[in-house]
Design a protein around this motif. Sequence first.
Motif, PDB file in Angstrom:
ATOM      1  N   CYS A  66       0.831  -1.213   0.000  1.00  0.00           N
ATOM      2  CA  CYS A  66       0.000   0.000   0.000  1.00  0.00           C
ATOM      3  C   CYS A  66       0.862   1.259   0.000  1.00  0.00           C
ATOM      4  O   CYS A  66       0.447   2.292  -0.510  1.00  0.00           O
ATOM      5  CB  CYS A  66      -0.942  -0.001   1.200  1.00  0.00           C
ATOM      6  SG  CYS A  66      -1.958  -1.499   1.247  1.00  0.00           S
ATOM      7  N   GLY A  82      -6.274  -4.735   1.312  1.00  0.00           N
ATOM      8  CA  GLY A  82      -5.512  -5.555   2.234  1.00  0.00           C
ATOM      9  C   GLY A  82      -5.695  -7.029   1.948  1.00  0.00           C
ATOM     10  O   GLY A  82      -5.988  -7.423   0.817  1.00  0.00           O
ATOM     11  N   PRO A 120      -0.955  -1.430  10.924  1.00  0.00           N
ATOM     12  CA  PRO A 120      -1.542  -2.190   9.813  1.00  0.00           C
ATOM     13  C   PRO A 120      -1.310  -3.696   9.900  1.00  0.00           C
ATOM     14  O   PRO A 120      -2.126  -4.471   9.397  1.00  0.00           O
ATOM     15  CB  PRO A 120      -0.829  -1.599   8.584  1.00  0.00           C
ATOM     16  CG  PRO A 120      -0.450  -0.210   9.014  1.00  0.00           C
ATOM     17  CD  PRO A 120      -0.096  -0.340  10.457  1.00  0.00           C
ATOM     18  N   GLU A 126      -6.244  -4.851   6.780  1.00  0.00           N
ATOM     19  CA  GLU A 126      -4.987  -4.562   6.120  1.00  0.00           C
ATOM     20  C   GLU A 126      -4.090  -5.799   6.026  1.00  0.00           C
ATOM     21  O   GLU A 126      -4.129  -6.537   5.058  1.00  0.00           O
ATOM     22  CB  GLU A 126      -4.298  -3.360   6.803  1.00  0.00           C
ATOM     23  CG  GLU A 126      -5.206  -2.119   6.716  1.00  0.00           C
ATOM     24  CD  GLU A 126      -4.645  -0.879   7.379  1.00  0.00           C
ATOM     25  OE1 GLU A 126      -3.444  -0.601   7.244  1.00  0.00           O
ATOM     26  OE2 GLU A 126      -5.414  -0.153   8.045  1.00  0.00           O
TER      27      GLU A 126
END
Lengths: 334, 334
Positions: A66, A82, A120, A126
């Motif tokens: 990401c 994710g 995350p 995620e």
Amino acid sequence: MSKIRSIVSAIALASSVSVASAWEALPTTAPAPANNPTTAEKVELGRILYHDPRLSSTGTVSCASCHNTMLGGEDNRPNSMGVNGQTGGRSAPTVWNSAFNEVQFWDGRAASLEDQAAGPVTNPIEMGMKNWDDVVARLKSIDGYQPYFEKAFGKNSISKDNATKAIAAYERTLITPNSAYDKFAKGDKKALSEQQIRGFNKVVELGCTGCHSGPAFNGPGTFQKFPVTSNPYLEKKYQFSKDKGLFEVTGKSGDEHLFKVPTLRNIALTAPYFHNGSVKTLESAVKIMAKLQLGATLNDAEAADIVAFLNGLTGEFPKQEMPVLPGTPGTSFY
Amino acid sequence: MSKIRSIVSAIALASSVSVASAWEALPTTAPAPANNPTTAEKVELGRILYHDPRLSSTGTVSCASCHNTMLGGEDNRPNSMGVNGQTGGRSAPTVWNSAFNEVQFWDGRAASLEDQAAGPVTNPIEMGMKNWDDVVARLKSIDGYQPYFEKAFGKNSISKDNATKAIAAYERTLITPNSAYDKFAKGDKKALSEQQIRGFNKVVELGCTGCHSGPAFNGPGTFQKFPVTSNPYLEKKYQFSKDKGLFEVTGKSGDEHLFKVPTLRNIALTAPYFHNGSVKTLESAVKIMAKLQLGATLNDAEAADIVAFLNGLTGEFPKQEMPVLPGTPGTSFY
């Protein structure tokens, strides 16, 4: 949250701060906290961890998925994807120059890169790891990680604390110097075109620098309200107000719609725009910001000038070696 | 398919071929087809394309997502995860040394790396692009790609053909020399341990080299039947026969359960094993192969010797620079 509170309280000052920080070149090194001085060994380990998808439950999502350092430091998506194709409501901020943010995440809920790095990995949308104990167990089971941790932190040092410290140390090296703007700021008066200079002057005249100034164009004042004014047409189209920013974390009255001021560095490479990634082009983003934050209506030429200036904030991406991720001889986690 | 047919017909010869190719070091360069000679410019472009997630519908999957050059050349998963969290039925083969495969994919349906590179991009489960016209249109809309294509292929050269040629040219550079085995083959008799040499001798004695020989341990004979013998217990546990291999492509009687012989290079890094990724450890994989293909039951010590030898096939991963993906100033595709 104490750091965040004190930063929020500084917002009141923001409007009275003059644009003293115009024409500041980006520093070539980032400050590190006293408990995590940057070392080459930590950076090396952090670079590996940052690119390792085995830090996710499915083995498909790394920090770099990401916040892709090859692609402007994020994923160019409105919202990130994710594990198992899940998406959240916010657009991934760029990792490049994030070392110059006083707080991290759109809602500023992390006071440091170290804190941010931990989040995350165990977020179910995620990277989906159940908890950091599982992450540490997995890292320990990969023989090749041990020597990297040992070099960076000493014997038997594989831990959440050290993994996130290493990732943060690596991120502090992700700085993009020598943009046209930086060259101009350092005295090369031909580095920016006339249109770009016109754009910069417009940025100052409009008051964009009230929030976007300093070398990373992300201060003074870490948090700002967005949107400042209400506009039913834009709200219907982009739903900016659905996400209440810092309030989603604190639940405190007064925190509604406060967001971290994002850097404008490399913004030409980080479409789509805003916390929810709802605006596809930089021209639209510029016009919307002028309208909602400053009550100004820009014509196409003015917006084009500002976009030209913003393109001058695209820096040089330092060369990086691709890490060879430590092997897992003969085993699989999934 | 004509190339595939002729290769399949060579299978009959395989069992009569002697192990002439024992102790062959891996070549340091790979052959390239006449219509795509390897050049530095193609390799550079290919390295960028290979790592660009914008070649997928969601912008989340690049070639490198499933064939991760940082991670043994694949994803360590039983099956890969494509766009929107979708998974298929096969385990991604390693890209390292794939230049030495005569055909590509588990079912060998691609006769070249060029052909292979085109497939996953428009596979709805993998990279999900509607068609190559859309891929080319997207590449053309990214200003930064044009000069790379121009350098590699000349003016106005952004096309499916050239994109896949560049990716294949890059893949031909992904070679892992200097494994312990290679050092031994070149005369360093201390490069392999006694256990590893015992393991190699066992491999020859069992007849594994009937299919896994040559410098990449993936020949002679490109296709082989798997499993050769039926074993209800193993079949129930691992469902090897569910996938009919080449037959799934050709539908021809006689092609049932024919698979490309995979390289054994770096196999210690590419768990889980088999076309369906159903076997987690190398020890199990070795025992299962001996049982199903050669009718041999290995004890733990014998399997351990072979695993030790296979670990000696882990090569050196050449250093690679991380590409800076060409920017898309101010626009987003998703």
